[in-house]
Design a protein around this motif. Structure first.
Motif, PDB file in Angstrom:
ATOM      1  N   VAL A   1       2.023   1.583   8.563  1.00 31.46           N
ATOM      2  CA  VAL A   1       1.930   0.672   9.708  1.00 31.46           C
ATOM      3  C   VAL A   1       1.159  -0.584   9.319  1.00 31.46           C
ATOM      4  O   VAL A   1       1.588  -1.708   9.607  1.00 31.46           O
ATOM      5  CB  VAL A   1       1.248   1.376  10.906  1.00 31.46           C
ATOM      6  CG1 VAL A   1       0.954   0.387  12.030  1.00 31.46           C
ATOM      7  CG2 VAL A   1       2.128   2.517  11.419  1.00 31.46           C
ATOM      8  N   SER A   2       0.017  -0.394   8.693  1.00 37.85           N
ATOM      9  CA  SER A   2      -0.854  -1.494   8.265  1.00 37.85           C
ATOM     10  C   SER A   2      -0.928  -1.481   6.735  1.00 37.85           C
ATOM     11  O   SER A   2      -1.777  -0.812   6.146  1.00 37.85           O
ATOM     12  CB  SER A   2      -2.256  -1.318   8.853  1.00 37.85           C
ATOM     13  OG  SER A   2      -2.237  -1.436  10.257  1.00 37.85           O
ATOM     14  N   PRO A   3      -0.058  -2.207   6.074  1.00 39.82           N
ATOM     15  CA  PRO A   3       0.007  -2.091   4.610  1.00 39.82           C
ATOM     16  C   PRO A   3      -1.254  -2.537   3.885  1.00 39.82           C
ATOM     17  O   PRO A   3      -1.423  -2.203   2.711  1.00 39.82           O
ATOM     18  CB  PRO A   3       1.222  -2.946   4.236  1.00 39.82           C
ATOM     19  CG  PRO A   3       1.479  -3.818   5.420  1.00 39.82           C
ATOM     20  CD  PRO A   3       1.012  -3.063   6.614  1.00 39.82           C
ATOM     21  N   LEU A   4      -2.157  -3.258   4.562  1.00 38.73           N
ATOM     22  CA  LEU A   4      -3.428  -3.577   3.933  1.00 38.73           C
ATOM     23  C   LEU A   4      -4.199  -2.310   3.579  1.00 38.73           C
ATOM     24  O   LEU A   4      -5.035  -2.313   2.670  1.00 38.73           O
ATOM     25  CB  LEU A   4      -4.266  -4.458   4.874  1.00 38.73           C
ATOM     26  CG  LEU A   4      -5.604  -4.956   4.327  1.00 38.73           C
ATOM     27  CD1 LEU A   4      -5.415  -5.838   3.095  1.00 38.73           C
ATOM     28  CD2 LEU A   4      -6.380  -5.709   5.405  1.00 38.73           C
ATOM     29  N   MET A   5      -3.906  -1.209   4.284  1.00 34.69           N
ATOM     30  CA  MET A   5      -4.563   0.063   4.024  1.00 34.69           C
ATOM     31  C   MET A   5      -3.948   0.807   2.837  1.00 34.69           C
ATOM     32  O   MET A   5      -4.442   1.849   2.428  1.00 34.69           O
ATOM     33  CB  MET A   5      -4.474   0.973   5.255  1.00 34.69           C
ATOM     34  CG  MET A   5      -5.077   0.408   6.540  1.00 34.69           C
ATOM     35  SD  MET A   5      -6.863   0.169   6.404  1.00 34.69           S
ATOM     36  CE  MET A   5      -6.944  -1.594   6.135  1.00 34.69           C
ATOM     37  N   GLY A   6      -2.842   0.297   2.310  1.00 30.47           N
ATOM     38  CA  GLY A   6      -2.121   0.995   1.258  1.00 30.47           C
ATOM     39  C   GLY A   6      -2.704   0.767  -0.130  1.00 30.47           C
ATOM     40  O   GLY A   6      -3.546  -0.108  -0.347  1.00 30.47           O
ATOM     41  N   ARG A   7      -2.244   1.573  -1.070  1.00 30.02           N
ATOM     42  CA  ARG A   7      -2.573   1.395  -2.494  1.00 30.02           C
ATOM     43  C   ARG A   7      -1.572   0.398  -3.062  1.00 30.02           C
ATOM     44  O   ARG A   7      -0.373   0.664  -3.105  1.00 30.02           O
ATOM     45  CB  ARG A   7      -2.516   2.735  -3.209  1.00 30.02           C
ATOM     46  CG  ARG A   7      -3.508   3.764  -2.643  1.00 30.02           C
ATOM     47  CD  ARG A   7      -3.322   5.121  -3.292  1.00 30.02           C
ATOM     48  NE  ARG A   7      -3.662   5.078  -4.707  1.00 30.02           N
ATOM     49  CZ  ARG A   7      -3.179   5.928  -5.618  1.00 30.02           C
ATOM     50  NH1 ARG A   7      -2.284   6.857  -5.260  1.00 30.02           N
ATOM     51  NH2 ARG A   7      -3.564   5.842  -6.874  1.00 30.02           N
ATOM     52  N   LEU A   8      -2.048  -0.726  -3.495  1.00 26.98           N
ATOM     53  CA  LEU A   8      -1.182  -1.871  -3.778  1.00 26.98           C
ATOM     54  C   LEU A   8      -0.888  -2.074  -5.264  1.00 26.98           C
ATOM     55  O   LEU A   8      -0.467  -3.161  -5.664  1.00 26.98           O
ATOM     56  CB  LEU A   8      -1.813  -3.138  -3.192  1.00 26.98           C
ATOM     57  CG  LEU A   8      -1.995  -3.120  -1.670  1.00 26.98           C
ATOM     58  CD1 LEU A   8      -2.818  -4.317  -1.208  1.00 26.98           C
ATOM     59  CD2 LEU A   8      -0.632  -3.112  -0.967  1.00 26.98           C
ATOM     60  N   TYR A   9      -1.048  -1.037  -6.063  1.00 28.71           N
ATOM     61  CA  TYR A   9      -0.756  -1.169  -7.490  1.00 28.71           C
ATOM     62  C   TYR A   9       0.758  -1.295  -7.712  1.00 28.71           C
ATOM     63  O   TYR A   9       1.573  -0.884  -6.885  1.00 28.71           O
ATOM     64  CB  TYR A   9      -1.298   0.040  -8.255  1.00 28.71           C
ATOM     65  CG  TYR A   9      -0.610   1.347  -7.923  1.00 28.71           C
ATOM     66  CD1 TYR A   9       0.503   1.768  -8.636  1.00 28.71           C
ATOM     67  CD2 TYR A   9      -1.068   2.146  -6.874  1.00 28.71           C
ATOM     68  CE1 TYR A   9       1.151   2.965  -8.328  1.00 28.71           C
ATOM     69  CE2 TYR A   9      -0.431   3.337  -6.556  1.00 28.71           C
ATOM     70  CZ  TYR A   9       0.673   3.739  -7.288  1.00 28.71           C
ATOM     71  OH  TYR A   9       1.320   4.913  -6.976  1.00 28.71           O
ATOM     72  N   ASP A  10       1.140  -1.877  -8.850  1.00 31.96           N
ATOM     73  CA  ASP A  10       2.546  -2.011  -9.260  1.00 31.96           C
ATOM     74  C   ASP A  10       3.391  -2.750  -8.226  1.00 31.96           C
ATOM     75  O   ASP A  10       4.554  -2.405  -8.002  1.00 31.96           O
ATOM     76  CB  ASP A  10       3.171  -0.643  -9.549  1.00 31.96           C
ATOM     77  CG  ASP A  10       2.668  -0.047 -10.846  1.00 31.96           C
ATOM     78  OD1 ASP A  10       2.063  -0.794 -11.650  1.00 31.96           O
ATOM     79  OD2 ASP A  10       2.866   1.165 -11.056  1.00 31.96           O
ATOM     80  N   MET A  11       2.820  -3.768  -7.629  1.00 30.87           N
ATOM     81  CA  MET A  11       3.565  -4.605  -6.705  1.00 30.87           C
ATOM     82  C   MET A  11       4.074  -5.856  -7.435  1.00 30.87           C
ATOM     83  O   MET A  11       3.512  -6.258  -8.460  1.00 30.87           O
ATOM     84  CB  MET A  11       2.677  -5.012  -5.528  1.00 30.87           C
ATOM     85  CG  MET A  11       2.316  -3.878  -4.570  1.00 30.87           C
ATOM     86  SD  MET A  11       3.722  -3.333  -3.545  1.00 30.87           S
ATOM     87  CE  MET A  11       4.206  -1.824  -4.414  1.00 30.87           C
ATOM     88  N   PRO A  12       5.127  -6.478  -6.945  1.00 28.77           N
ATOM     89  CA  PRO A  12       5.642  -7.686  -7.610  1.00 28.77           C
ATOM     90  C   PRO A  12       4.709  -8.872  -7.410  1.00 28.77           C
ATOM     91  O   PRO A  12       3.797  -8.847  -6.579  1.00 28.77           O
ATOM     92  CB  PRO A  12       6.978  -7.922  -6.893  1.00 28.77           C
ATOM     93  CG  PRO A  12       6.828  -7.267  -5.574  1.00 28.77           C
ATOM     94  CD  PRO A  12       5.939  -6.083  -5.786  1.00 28.77           C
ATOM     95  N   LYS A  13       4.968  -9.919  -8.178  1.00 29.09           N
ATOM     96  CA  LYS A  13       4.181 -11.128  -7.979  1.00 29.09           C
ATOM     97  C   LYS A  13       4.453 -11.657  -6.577  1.00 29.09           C
ATOM     98  O   LYS A  13       5.572 -11.545  -6.046  1.00 29.09           O
ATOM     99  CB  LYS A  13       4.500 -12.182  -9.039  1.00 29.09           C
ATOM    100  CG  LYS A  13       5.842 -12.879  -8.908  1.00 29.09           C
ATOM    101  CD  LYS A  13       5.919 -14.018  -9.931  1.00 29.09           C
ATOM    102  CE  LYS A  13       7.186 -14.839  -9.743  1.00 29.09           C
ATOM    103  NZ  LYS A  13       7.236 -16.007 -10.657  1.00 29.09           N
ATOM    104  N   ALA A  14       3.406 -12.217  -5.964  1.00 24.54           N
ATOM    105  CA  ALA A  14       3.490 -12.584  -4.554  1.00 24.54           C
ATOM    106  C   ALA A  14       3.028 -14.014  -4.335  1.00 24.54           C
ATOM    107  O   ALA A  14       2.103 -14.498  -4.990  1.00 24.54           O
ATOM    108  CB  ALA A  14       2.640 -11.640  -3.707  1.00 24.54           C
ATOM    109  N   LEU A  15       3.680 -14.660  -3.363  1.00 23.54           N
ATOM    110  CA  LEU A  15       3.206 -15.929  -2.820  1.00 23.54           C
ATOM    111  C   LEU A  15       2.873 -15.700  -1.352  1.00 23.54           C
ATOM    112  O   LEU A  15       3.743 -15.326  -0.563  1.00 23.54           O
ATOM    113  CB  LEU A  15       4.268 -17.018  -2.959  1.00 23.54           C
ATOM    114  CG  LEU A  15       3.949 -18.341  -2.241  1.00 23.54           C
ATOM    115  CD1 LEU A  15       2.664 -18.971  -2.780  1.00 23.54           C
ATOM    116  CD2 LEU A  15       5.124 -19.316  -2.352  1.00 23.54           C
TER     117      LEU A  15
END
Length: 318
Positions: A243-257
């Motif tokens: 629901v709130s992805p800020l609470m997630g484990r954010l490793y291995d995510m693509p480059k972001a703008l």
């Protein structure tokens, strides 16, 4: 490359350009003419927006846009596809905004047409299920289905497996949720870039949301509370990463703008998420634009032009 260094002047009222002030004043004036927008039934509000009878103009329709459906968990999910001139260099999976309650692919055709034309990408914009008729997890389920469809069919349909994903406002929320679901449920990390504008990443509500108050600059605190209540009224905990992805484990995510205006109630959501993205080891860029309102890139002003050019460059180069 990661670039989260901000000039403090972006938060100084003196840095807000005259045309940005004019846009903001016009938005507030228009919304104050409707003392209780929420008295309009949501189906009527959606219909009026598509009939160009909403508060803000409907962008011109792209005559080359294609309407299709993809398989979804509750039945077919509509998508709107815009192709570039020539063979696509990649595919951009677009998730529109609207607080998970309003909005459509058609209403974002100015942005998606621009990306197709300027970046050489095929754009697939998803008309996911909307709350409160179809609350959480219906919307994220449809977005997950669209991403899995692209992974399976993208090469045959578009001639490429170079994929990016993104969205505005609630669509940015769903873009991150989709990335987390693909990684955690299927072991997939098929997207090379994510373009996130004015997202809501913590539905517990960040300080900038809670402290915003009543000023109707596109959104105010009450509007965001209403959207969250509609979205979660049949379940879904605000502190859960789905629901709130800020609470997630954010490793291995693509480059972001990450793109946001300094006068967006959701400012903290972007500042917090961009730093969490970077801290998890991901390439991260952040643009904060002086005086920009919520999803300011939809309004005619110099900072919108600047932000859109940066988005174009980001999506051309991933």
């Amino acid at each position: 490359m990661s670039n989260l260094v901000l000039d403090p002047d972006v938060f100084d009222a003196a840095s807000v350009a005259a045309d940005t002030r004019m846009v903001n004043d016009a938005v507030v004036k228009a919304l104050r003419k409707v003392p209780d927008l929420w008295n309009t039934p949501l189906p009527q509000m959606r219909r009026e927006r598509l009939e160009n009878k909403g508060l803000f103009p409907l962008p011109p329709e792209n005559p080359k846009a294609l309407t299709d459906t993809i398989p979804g968990p509750r039945g077919p999910v509509p998508v709107r596809i815009i192709l570039p001139e020539g063979a696509p260099r990649g595919v951009y999976l677009h998730l529109h905004g609207g607080g998970w309650t309003l909005g459509s692919a058609r209403e974002n055709e100015n942005l998606t047409s621009r990306i197709a034309a300027n970046c050489g990408l095929a754009v697939v914009s998803v008309d996911y299920a909307l709350a409160p008729e179809d609350p959480y997890p219906a919307g994220p389920d449809d977005c997950e289905a669209a991403a899995l469809w692209l992974v399976k069919e993208g090469a045959a349909r578009f001639g490429t497996t170079r994929f990016a994903i993104g969205g505005e406002s609630g669509g940015a929320t769903l873009a991150v949720t989709t990335l987390l679901r693909l990684r955690d449920r299927y072991g997939l990390t098929p997207f090379a870039a994510v373009n996130l504008t004015s997202g809501c990443y913590d539905l517990r509500m960040t300080p900038s949301v809670r402290n915003w108050g009543e000023l109707p600059l596109v959104l105010n605190t009450f509007d965001i509370e209403r959207f969250i209540n509609y979205y979660l009224h049949k379940g879904g905990a605000p502190d859960h990463p789905d629901v709130s992805p800020l609470m997630g484990r954010l490793y291995d995510m693509p480059k972001a703008l990450f793109t946001v205006g300094s006068l967006d109630p959701l400012l903290d959501d972007t500042l917090f998420m961009a730093n969490a993205w970077l801290a998890a080891g991901n390439t991260t860029e952040l643009g904060v634009y002086p005086g920009g309102c919520h999803v300011f890139i939809s309004f005619p002003c110099q900072i919108a032009d600047q932000a859109l050019k940066r988005i174009d460059a980001f999506l051309r180069d991933f």
